[in-house]
Design an enzyme around this catalytic site. Structure first.
Site, PDB file in Angstrom:
ATOM      1  NE  ARG A   1       9.185   6.581   8.062  1.00 49.09           N
ATOM      2  CZ  ARG A   1       8.734   7.714   7.533  1.00 49.09           C
ATOM      3  NH1 ARG A   1       9.551   8.690   7.265  1.00 49.09           N
ATOM      4  NH2 ARG A   1       7.458   7.865   7.245  1.00 49.09           N
TER       5      ARG A   1
ATOM      6  CG  ASP B   1       1.810   1.908   9.267  1.00 48.38           C
ATOM      7  OD1 ASP B   1       2.341   2.267   8.200  1.00 48.38           O
ATOM      8  OD2 ASP B   1       1.009   2.612   9.910  1.00 48.38           O
TER       9      ASP B   1
ATOM     10  CG  ASP C   1      -0.197  -0.037   2.549  1.00 42.91           C
ATOM     11  OD1 ASP C   1       1.045  -0.120   2.535  1.00 42.91           O
ATOM     12  OD2 ASP C   1      -0.863  -0.005   3.601  1.00 42.91           O
ATOM     13  CG  HIS C   2       3.387   2.522   3.036  1.00 42.95           C
ATOM     14  ND1 HIS C   2       2.263   1.920   3.552  1.00 42.95           N
ATOM     15  CD2 HIS C   2       3.832   3.368   4.005  1.00 42.95           C
ATOM     16  CE1 HIS C   2       2.046   2.376   4.776  1.00 42.95           C
ATOM     17  NE2 HIS C   2       2.979   3.266   5.072  1.00 42.95           N
TER      18      HIS C   2
ATOM     19  CB  SER D   1       6.574   6.664  10.556  1.00 44.42           C
ATOM     20  OG  SER D   1       6.798   5.395  10.013  1.00 44.42           O
TER      21      SER D   1
ATOM     22  NE  ARG E   1       2.218  10.078  12.579  1.00 46.95           N
ATOM     23  CZ  ARG E   1       2.674   8.837  12.645  1.00 46.95           C
ATOM     24  NH1 ARG E   1       3.260   8.291  11.604  1.00 46.95           N
ATOM     25  NH2 ARG E   1       2.569   8.147  13.755  1.00 46.95           N
TER      26      ARG E   1
END
Length: 753
Positions: free
Chosen positions: A645, A160, A95-96, A643, A448
């Site tokens: 990440r 995520d 999806d990213h 995030s 965000r």
């Protein structure tokens, strides 16, 4: 796709005895959060302490969910773990990596071509290790999880930060880094500091222009971006039971913006209706059989101040729509006060773009309510003054809202439907003209709104609101427009007023989809080859990080002293850098390029102590690494906010940074640093931040006696020969110190420890 009914049965079977044992251990009634956490203790964890905000406890989650950008690194790590199959049900969601530019079909086709080697890698590694694979275009991870995998009382981790979306169905769902996901997929316990508890009591009923989104926008204004750090937010009360399951998901999703570990609602009639409406009758029946365990005890909700660390009261009947921003998701403005704020602060009143959808607000209910306003615009002869985009959350939602005519309605208003993907919400937006960096305003139903996040333009003032408010303001083209009180001039020159939005929680005809986009893995993946081209600039197999050398760290150089907000976007930007999420060396070229240097107020410009000249942060650090010199990064409050990440922790580790010293950490980032064998340290006295000088040589002392609860010493030797010794703290427990000594948590997994 199977939703692991046998696993869910097993979870529910142990609930009664586990929860009864927990009541005896703590000697009091239990919140819902405590029930689920106690029910998921790993073997041997029963002897651990459960002091809120202090004790680290081992849990065994039921599921792992990974989005494609972070899954690359998570699965590259899992490949080193020596396991033939994942130990718990796991999924990957593409999806990213789909960039929004033209429209759904064109953007998806371009992404499939551009990202083919990444998708092929993810599909092949998923196929080999027993992981479910959701193809590009299938939808955004959190909406797909809510529709297919979330279940009341379950526990899931996801790579995520908005994984808590599943809390809308009563699941403890927590965003983590890839190393944590790797541990759980390898069958190891997952460690979490036992969270504090914030209770939000909701009374009354939403009406008019107010929506579930406004609950979390108001909570964000109350708690700020770090007010939920180290805590789970549990919503309860008659008002909570009145909200749709997807509305609850919206609230839990955006709980990431207050730093919360996760957020959750109890199981109720709305939860059951959503389970049945998404073809999960079996789960609803199982949940009904244990429903007394899927909510907090009555005594807790009758006297919440006795059982929660903090209680917030919100009357939904009095709740105004809110608009939050710009540049931070906790700057909360009631709609009635927003126009004045726009004028007083000199924010651009002209609205350039309105964007609805994303993982936060892309349910059938969201889209139907926004579509009711779009239809009014057509009927009342209003032409949208702003650009307008719609991002469906899943192919199932997209197919259903197209069937029910909503996409045509948006098209008639001038809206553009984007792919079922994250797109502009995470910076995957090829916004034309953004490179001019002109001052402008946009409004979204995303979560965000940090500077540069959506389009890379630091002068884009991004505001966050519900899909209904976004749609109304896009029609007006003016941020000072209040749809609850103001009128608009239509194409016939008449004054017209928008009626309150209306919609349905779920489709009357039920959900429908032709191809949801799911690929099941091979039953036996032993013969499946994982596709990684050794010449690729996007994928790179990992090499283990080196173990600690067994001594104090001396002669470290200061790489950067970051000033102010330093989120994971500042440490490892998204946008165009997403293409390198599977290539640690290449993506490390974005390390800390967004952080503001406290000494010159600039980004990506730091002093190289070996040459005396200034250079880009990654280049200076690569020079230090080439010379065998370690370095340290110094930061401000809530360092690593945003995030989940993992790259924000892996890049400094890869390039030779040895420690991060800050005033305070965001939860996920601190854990990510620990997992990678980094030192995550905090000033005992935050004012000592000011003692750090640009030319400092730095020693970290006391590592040979590194122990839980024992402070370390940092010695600063300044360019003039003077020095300071300061006390620094850490939150490492015995196991995490083992990660540091071994070089990373993964090194211990490979060693079978």
């Amino acid at each position: 796709m199977a939703f692991d009914i046998e696993m869910i049965k097993a979870v529910y079977e142990k609930f009664p005895s586990r929860i009864e044992t927990a009541r005896k251990v703590v000697g009091r009634p239990l919140t819902l959060t405590e029930k689920i956490l106690y029910a998921h203790l790993s073997e041997g964890a029963a002897s651990q302490s459960y002091e809120r905000g202090v004790s680290y406890v081992d849990f065994q989650p039921d599921r792992v969910a990974m989005q494609d950008a972070t899954a690359q690194m998570a699965l590259l790590q899992f490949m080193q773990a020596g396991r033939s199959q994942v130990a718990v049900p796991s999924t990957v969601h593409c999806d990213h990596l789909i960039q929004a530019e033209i429209g759904a079909t064109a953007d998806l086709n371009k992404a499939k071509d551009k990202n083919k080697e990444v998708y092929d890698f993810l599909a092949s590694v998923s196929n080999k290790y027993g992981i479910g694979f959701w193809k590009p275009g299938a939808g955004i991870i959190h909406q797909v999880v809510l529709e297919n995998y979330a279940f009341p009382g379950g526990m899931m981790i996801g790579t995520d930060s908005h994984t808590p979306n599943a809390g809308g169905l009563g699941m403890i769902a927590i965003g983590v880094g890839g190393a944590d996901a790797c541990d759980v997929m390898a069958g190891l316990p997952w460690e979490l500091k036992f969270p504090k508890l914030i209770g939000v009591r909701l009374t009354g009923r939403l009406s008019g222009w107010s929506s579930a989104k406004d609950v979390i926008l108001k909570v964000a204004g109350i708690l700020t971006v770090k007010g939920g750090t180290g805590a789970v937010v549990e919503y309860f009360g008659d008002g909570a039971r009145s909200l749709s399951a997807t509305g609850k998901g919206t609230i839990c999703n955006m709980g990431a913006e207050i730093g919360a570990t996760t957020s959750i609602f109890g199981y109720d009639e709305k939860s059951e209706a959503y389970l049945r409406g998404t073809d999960r009758n079996d789960i609803a029946d199982l949940a009904n059989a244990v429903k007394e365990h899927l909510t907090g005890d009555d005594e807790v909700y009758a006297n919440p101040e006795k059982y929660f660390d903090q209680v917030i009261d919100i009357n939904l009947s009095e709740l105004e729509p809110h608009i939050n921003g710009p540049f931070t998701p906790d700057l909360a403005w009631p709609l009635s006060k927003f126009a004045a704020a726009v004028r007083e602060n000199g924010w651009p009143a002209k609205l350039e773009v309105g964007l609805i959808g994303s993982c936060t607000n892309s349910s059938y209910e969201d889209i139907s309510r926004a579509a009711s306003l779009a239809q009014q615009a057509v009927d009342k002869k209003l032409i949208a003054k702003s650009e307008f985009t719609i991002t469906p959350g899943s192919e199932q939602v997209r197919f259903t809202v197209e069937r029910d005519g909503f996409l045509d309605t948006f098209g008639n208003m001038g809206g553009v439907v984007l792919a079922n993907a994250c797109g502009p919400c995470i910076g995957q937006w090829a916004r034309h003209g953004a490179d001019k960096q002109e001052k402008n305003s946009i409004i979204t139903s995303f979560n965000r709104n940090f500077a540069k996040r959506a389009d890379g333009n630091p002068n884009t003032h991004a505001f966050v609101a519900s899909p209904e408010i976004v749609t109304a303001l896009a029609i007006a083209g003016d941020l000072t427009f209040n749809p609850a009180t103001d009128t608009l001039i239509n194409e016939e020159g008449k004054q017209v007023k928008l009626d309150e939005p209306a919609g349905l929680e779920m489709p009357t005809l039920g959900f429908a989809v032709e191809d949801a986009g799911y690929l099941a893995p091979a039953e036996d993946g032993s013969s499946v080859d994982v596709l990684v081209d050794p010449k690729s600039d996007r994928l790179q197999l990992l090499a283990p990080f080196k173990a600690w050398e067994g001594t104090d760290l001396t002669g470290l150089k200061l790489l950067i002293k970051a000033k102010g907000k330093c989120t994971t976007d500042h440490i490892s930007m998204a946008g165009p850098w997403l293409r390198f999420r599977g290539h640690l060396d290449n993506i490390s070229n974005n390390m800390l390029i967004g952080a503001v240097n406290a000494y010159n107020g600039e980004t990506n410009k730091v002093k190289n102590q070996l040459t005396g000249s200034y250079g880009e942060v990654p280049a200076v650090q690569r020079h230090y690494k080439a010379e065998g010199i370690g370095s340290i990064v110094v930061g401000d409050e809530n360092y690593g906010e945003g995030s989940s990440r993992e790259h924000a922790a892996m890049e400094p580790r890869f390039l030779g940074v040895r420690a991060i010293l800050v005033k305070s950490f965001a939860r996920i980032h601190e854990t990510n640093l620990k997992k990678q064998g980094m030192l995550a340290l905090t000033f005992d006295n935050p004012a000592d931040y000011d003692l750090i000088q640009e030319d400092d040589s730095i020693d970290i002392l006391g590592l040979t006696e590194f122990a839980p609860g024992k402070s370390l010493t940092v010695k600063l030797t300044h360019a003039d020969g003077s020095s300071h010794e300061i006390k620094v703290n850490h939150t490492y427990n015995k196991g995490q110190i083992g990660w540091f000594k071994a070089g990373s948590a993964l090194n211990l997994i490979k060693a079978g420890v």
